[in-house]
Scaffold this motif. Structure first.
Motif, PDB file in Angstrom:
ATOM      1  N   HIS A 221       0.977  -1.151   0.075  1.00 28.57           N
ATOM      2  CA  HIS A 221       0.109  -0.052  -0.071  1.00 28.57           C
ATOM      3  C   HIS A 221       0.668   1.115  -0.127  1.00 28.57           C
ATOM      4  O   HIS A 221       2.316   1.148   0.015  1.00 28.57           O
ATOM      5  N   CYS A 262      -4.682   5.719  -0.144  1.00 29.99           N
ATOM      6  CA  CYS A 262      -3.808   4.558  -0.571  1.00 29.99           C
ATOM      7  C   CYS A 262      -3.221   5.105  -2.003  1.00 29.99           C
ATOM      8  O   CYS A 262      -4.120   5.313  -2.922  1.00 29.99           O
ATOM      9  N   CYS A 266      -4.057  -1.631  -4.962  1.00 26.37           N
ATOM     10  CA  CYS A 266      -3.744  -2.631  -3.896  1.00 26.37           C
ATOM     11  C   CYS A 266      -5.063  -3.633  -3.904  1.00 26.37           C
ATOM     12  O   CYS A 266      -5.156  -4.511  -3.105  1.00 26.37           O
TER      13      CYS A 266
END
Ligand SMILES: [Cu+2]
Length: 298
Positions: A221, A262, A266
């Protein structure tokens, strides 16, 4: 594309695209229809982008006076802003010099019909070749010097920050555990959300040094608060004592709530991995710590 075409009179030209008259009619039609197909596609994409940005409520205001960066809330953000400004000034100055040289050459050094075909050749002109090499080397060295100096400042961890935050990233949210003067408060954990105000909130005092320790158990992340002008990848498997997991900020005398996200794709809910950072003054922070202290579950 590599082609060598022999021009009339036996002179070799490296690339001679403008002289290509032999494009077949079919090829020309394909090109035209390709362009016809691409225009509506580009328009649709532009519309999509415009609506997508219009929906987001967490895009910080970008001003030209700051080189389109958001207004920073940390001392380290100031370092990034100066490096950014300096890099733009250097790039624009270089661009201006190049454009002036191009215009000067194309206006004052045009081919004159009366003169010979070739202008004086400057191959093996040692002073000019040294100049070609030295100037770019100096430019790159200057960029490198400032970048290395600022990277050093931005990644320095003194270890004496009064506030320490353990950041655990997971698919797809965050868990923040804050420690202040030896007191650890209950972790704040979130779930995927579409509005950063509904995500987990990290409360921090203004004008204070804060240390972050980033970890994750699943995938990579990236911890990013645009107003910090900084982001750091959160990589699984890095041991606790590795300095790459940590970074420090010193918050400025500014309060407010800032969106965080983020910044490393991911998984499916990556875009909903939103959180917020709330900067408050010292008394409000002490109150927050007192009311959120972890009990025996610590
Ligand atoms: Cu993520």
């Amino acid at each position: 594309m590599h082609q060598e075409i022999r021009a009339p009179r036996g002179k070799t030209l490296g690339l001679h695209l403008w002289g290509r008259r032999s494009v077949s009619p079919t090829r020309r039609t394909t090109r035209r229809s390709l362009a016809r197909r691409r225009v509506p596609r580009a328009a649709a994409l532009a519309l999509l982008l415009a609506t997508a940005t219009a929906c987001a409520n967490d895009v910080p205001e970008a001003k030209w006076s700051r080189g389109l960066l958001p207004d920073h809330v940390t001392e380290q953000g100031g370092v990034v802003q100066s490096l950014w400004n300096g890099a733009w000034i250097a790039a624009l100055a270089t661009g201006a010099v190049v454009i002036v040289l191009i215009l000067w050459a194309s206006i004052f050094h045009r081919k004159r019909r009366a003169k010979a075909d070739l202008p004086p050749q400057v191959r093996y002109n040692l002073p000019i070749e040294i100049l070609y090499t030295v100037i770019p080397l100096v430019m790159v060295s200057v960029f490198f010097f400032f970048t290395a100096r600022d990277s050093e400042t931005l990644t320095k961890v003194s270890g004496d920050a009064p506030v320490k935050v353990k950041v655990e990233a997971f698919q797809w949210s965050w868990r923040f555990t804050t420690t202040y003067k030896g007191k650890t408060i209950e972790p704040v954990a979130g779930v995927p959300v579409s509005d950063y105000n509904q995500g987990p909130q990290l409360v921090l005092p203004k004008k204070t040094k804060v240390e972050f320790d980033l970890s994750t158990d699943d995938v990579i992340h990236s911890f990013w608060v645009p107003e910090f002008l900084f982001k750091r990848d959160v990589i699984p498997g890095i041991p606790e004592d590795n300095p790459g997991r940590k970074f420090e900020i010193t918050t400025l005398d500014k309060t407010g709530t800032f969106a965080g996200r983020c910044a490393e794709l991911c998984g499916v809910d990556h875009s909903r991995m939103l959180f917020s950072v709330k900067l408050v003054d010292q008394t409000e922070f002490e109150q927050y710590i007192a009311t959120h202290q972890a009990g025996s579950a610590q």
